[in-house]
Scaffold this motif. Structure first.
Motif, short mmCIF file in Angstrom:
data_model
loop_
_atom_site.label_atom_id
_atom_site.label_comp_id
_atom_site.label_asym_id
_atom_site.label_seq_id
_atom_site.Cartn_x
_atom_site.Cartn_y
_atom_site.Cartn_z
N ALA A 1 0.84 -1.20 0.00
CA ALA A 1 0.00 0.00 0.00
C ALA A 1 0.88 1.25 0.00
O ALA A 1 1.84 1.35 0.76
CB ALA A 1 -0.93 -0.01 1.21
N ALA A 2 0.51 2.20 -0.85
CA ALA A 2 1.31 3.43 -0.95
C ALA A 2 1.25 4.24 0.33
O ALA A 2 2.19 4.96 0.67
CB ALA A 2 0.80 4.27 -2.12
N GLU A 3 0.13 4.11 1.10
CA GLU A 3 -0.02 4.89 2.32
C GLU A 3 0.99 4.51 3.39
O GLU A 3 1.29 5.30 4.28
CB GLU A 3 -1.45 4.74 2.88
N THR A 4 1.51 3.29 3.33
CA THR A 4 2.47 2.84 4.35
C THR A 4 3.92 2.95 3.87
O THR A 4 4.83 2.62 4.62
CB THR A 4 2.18 1.37 4.72
N GLN A 5 4.11 3.40 2.65
CA GLN A 5 5.45 3.49 2.06
C GLN A 5 6.13 4.79 2.51
O GLN A 5 5.56 5.87 2.41
CB GLN A 5 5.36 3.44 0.54
N GLN A 6 7.35 4.67 3.01
CA GLN A 6 8.15 5.86 3.34
C GLN A 6 8.88 6.35 2.09
O GLN A 6 9.24 5.56 1.21
CB GLN A 6 9.16 5.52 4.43
N THR A 7 9.13 7.66 2.02
CA THR A 7 9.84 8.20 0.87
C THR A 7 11.35 8.19 1.07
O THR A 7 12.11 8.26 0.11
CB THR A 7 9.39 9.64 0.58
N GLU A 8 11.81 8.12 2.33
CA GLU A 8 13.25 8.14 2.60
C GLU A 8 13.55 7.40 3.90
O GLU A 8 12.65 7.17 4.72
CB GLU A 8 13.76 9.58 2.68
N LEU A 9 14.80 7.03 4.07
CA LEU A 9 15.22 6.27 5.26
C LEU A 9 16.35 7.05 5.94
O LEU A 9 17.35 7.40 5.30
CB LEU A 9 15.70 4.88 4.84
N ASP A 10 16.17 7.31 7.23
CA ASP A 10 17.14 8.08 8.00
C ASP A 10 18.20 7.14 8.56
O ASP A 10 17.94 6.37 9.48
CB ASP A 10 16.42 8.82 9.13
N THR A 11 19.41 7.19 8.03
CA THR A 11 20.47 6.28 8.48
C THR A 11 21.00 6.65 9.86
O THR A 11 21.75 5.87 10.45
CB THR A 11 21.65 6.28 7.49
N THR A 12 20.61 7.81 10.40
CA THR A 12 21.06 8.18 11.75
C THR A 12 20.19 7.57 12.83
O THR A 12 20.53 7.64 14.02
CB THR A 12 21.06 9.71 11.91
N ASP A 13 19.07 6.97 12.45
CA ASP A 13 18.13 6.40 13.42
C ASP A 13 18.75 5.15 14.07
O ASP A 13 19.23 4.24 13.38
CB ASP A 13 16.84 6.02 12.71
N TYR B 1 25.26 -1.20 8.66
CA TYR B 1 26.59 -0.71 8.26
C TYR B 1 26.55 0.79 7.96
O TYR B 1 27.45 1.54 8.35
CB TYR B 1 27.08 -1.49 7.05
N LEU B 2 25.51 1.24 7.25
CA LEU B 2 25.39 2.66 6.96
C LEU B 2 25.21 3.47 8.25
O LEU B 2 25.75 4.58 8.38
CB LEU B 2 24.21 2.91 6.02
N HIS B 3 24.47 2.91 9.20
CA HIS B 3 24.30 3.58 10.50
C HIS B 3 25.64 3.66 11.24
O HIS B 3 25.96 4.69 11.85
CB HIS B 3 23.27 2.83 11.33
N HIS B 4 26.41 2.58 11.17
CA HIS B 4 27.73 2.58 11.80
C HIS B 4 28.65 3.63 11.16
O HIS B 4 29.38 4.35 11.86
CB HIS B 4 28.35 1.19 11.66
N LEU B 5 28.60 3.75 9.84
CA LEU B 5 29.44 4.73 9.15
C LEU B 5 29.08 6.15 9.56
O LEU B 5 29.96 7.02 9.68
CB LEU B 5 29.31 4.57 7.63
N TYR B 6 27.79 6.39 9.78
CA TYR B 6 27.39 7.72 10.24
C TYR B 6 27.92 7.97 11.65
O TYR B 6 28.46 9.06 11.94
CB TYR B 6 25.87 7.86 10.23
#
Length: 429
Positions: free
Chosen positions: A302-314, A340-345
């Motif tokens: 469902a498009a209503e539950t789709q996020q447009t971006e992902l915050d790698t700092t979370d 891994y992306l979160h670790h790099l941040y």
């Protein structure tokens, strides 16, 4: 520069082919399209070797802004493309960097201010055209004043068009006399803020000029930077729609800025052909976010539950070993995980923004391939309906740790107060 209009659809914009460059006669760009936003002539965080990891290298056309290249003027000997080792790429010289928020201020009478690595610098017509002759770009925009936004006064909008007409006329006179710029196309800037009458006047002035423009740049909608994502979409689309109706169909239309993908689709429907990738850079390097919005109208989720971006700092991604976007075929998603992306941040590794840029550039390039498919089938409104309900993250706020570290650095750099105990100075040292 030559633009071939192939198809004009009923409700999905138009398809075309941009090419005809004297230096690169075989280079073509299918529109709607993106050109690569650069810093100092290089795609931010992506070296020429790193772009090999992109399935579809979009660096055929490079957008070059003078705010981060003016210091190179004395070093360029042939063309700017050769200077940055990109002879195979076309260069479009623009005045403002779309990723940098403009610092407001009172403009000079005969110049337009820019903010470089050395601070503020006022650029007059002579300074600007000397820079253009030194760089010899394949196309360039004359000096103009488009520092307006939705809240600008009528007086400021009028001053914008008056100054632009004067600057453009002086640039055209210089261009006619220059032997160096005979192979460079000129892009006409359409200004006037959010005043339809002034926009119409700006278009009339450009069309009356006794020179053939290679295309037109619609500017003056915002002050650039990340805040463009919160732009009033209906107001911006209304102005762009009216401007496109007045522009000749056989000319390409540019519109630059870190626009939200929904606004990009609405502008394409209005008639805009070419955008830039400053949105990709803002999300990856400034906000540490990965683009994950869905542009598959047949997707089961469902498009209503789709996020447009992902915050790698979370912090919730610190033990998530899934790729940024399941099903994505980019190098980052095939080789790296959210953890891994979160670790790099967290460790402030330079590899972090590089991997994010690879993913975001791949995702945005695939997005425009899908756009061209929908325009060809006249189904772009369906893609817009699919994208509108998707949830966006709250506006980016700098990390508290970064703020605290910055404040500590400022404290350390403060000069000692006269009369302080010498022993305490040694302790501080």
């Amino acid at each position: 520069m030559k633009f071939t209009l192939n198809t004009v659809t009923k409700c999905s914009g138009r398809l075309g082919l941009l090419g005809g460059l004297e230096r690169l006669p075989n280079l073509n760009l299918e529109t709607p399209a993106i050109i690569c936003h650069t810093k100092g002539g290089s795609i931010p965080h992506l070296s020429k070797e790193a772009t090999l990891y992109l399935a579809n290298d979009p660096s055929g056309f490079l957008q070059v802004s003078i705010s981060n290249t003016v210091h190179m003027q004395g070093a360029v000997r042939t063309t700017f493309a050769e200077f940055i080792a990109r002879k195979e790429s076309a260069t479009l010289l623009v005045f403002r960097d779309p990723s940098e928020t403009l610092i407001p201020g009172v403009p000079e009478k005969e110049a337009v201010p820019i903010f470089t690595r050395c601070g503020r610098r006022n650029i007059a017509v002579e300074d600007y055209m000397s820079l253009v002759e030194a760089f010899r770009p394949d196309a360039y925009v004359p000096l103009y004043d488009a520092d307006t936004e939705p809240g600008s006064s009528k007086k400021r909008e009028q001053k914008s068009i008056d100054r632009t007409e004067k600057f453009v006329e002086q640039c055209l006179q210089w261009h006619r006399k220059s032997d160096v710029l005979r192979s460079s196309s000129i892009i006409g800037p359409v200004v006037g803020g959010y005043n339809p009458k002034l926009r119409e006047k700006s278009v009339e002035f450009l069309r009356a000029a006794d020179i053939e423009f290679g295309g037109y740049l619609i500017d003056g909608l915002h002050l650039h930077g990340p805040t463009v994502q919160q732009l009033d979409r209906p107001a911006a689309v209304s102005i762009v729609t009216e401007v496109c109706k007045q522009l000749p169909d056989e000319k390409v239309r540019f519109c630059f800025g870190a626009f939200d993908p929904r606004l990009v689709l609405e502008m394409i429907i209005a008639g805009v052909d070419v955008f830039d990738t400053s949105y990709v850079f803002v999300k990856a390097a400034q906000e540490h976010r990965a683009l994950i919005f869905s542009f598959d109208v047949n997707a089961p989720a469902a498009a209503e539950t789709q996020q447009t971006e992902l915050d790698t700092t979370d912090a919730r991604w610190e033990e998530d070993f899934e790729p940024l976007l399941p099903g994505c075929t980019c190098h980052t998603c095939r080789k790296s995980t959210k953890a891994y992306l979160h670790h790099l941040y967290n460790t402030r590794e330079m590899l972090g923004p590089i991997l994010l840029m690879i993913h975001n550039m791949h995702h945005y390039t695939e997005f425009f391939k899908t756009i061209r498919h929908h325009v060809a089938n006249d189904t772009l409104p369906q893609l817009l309906e699919h994208l509108i309900p998707q949830q966006s993250l709250p506006p980016y706020v700098p990390d508290k740790k970064d703020k605290k570290q910055a404040s500590l650095t400022e404290e350390e750099e403060k000069p000692p107060i006269d009369g302080e105990d010498k022993h305490s100075k040694k302790q501080r040292a």
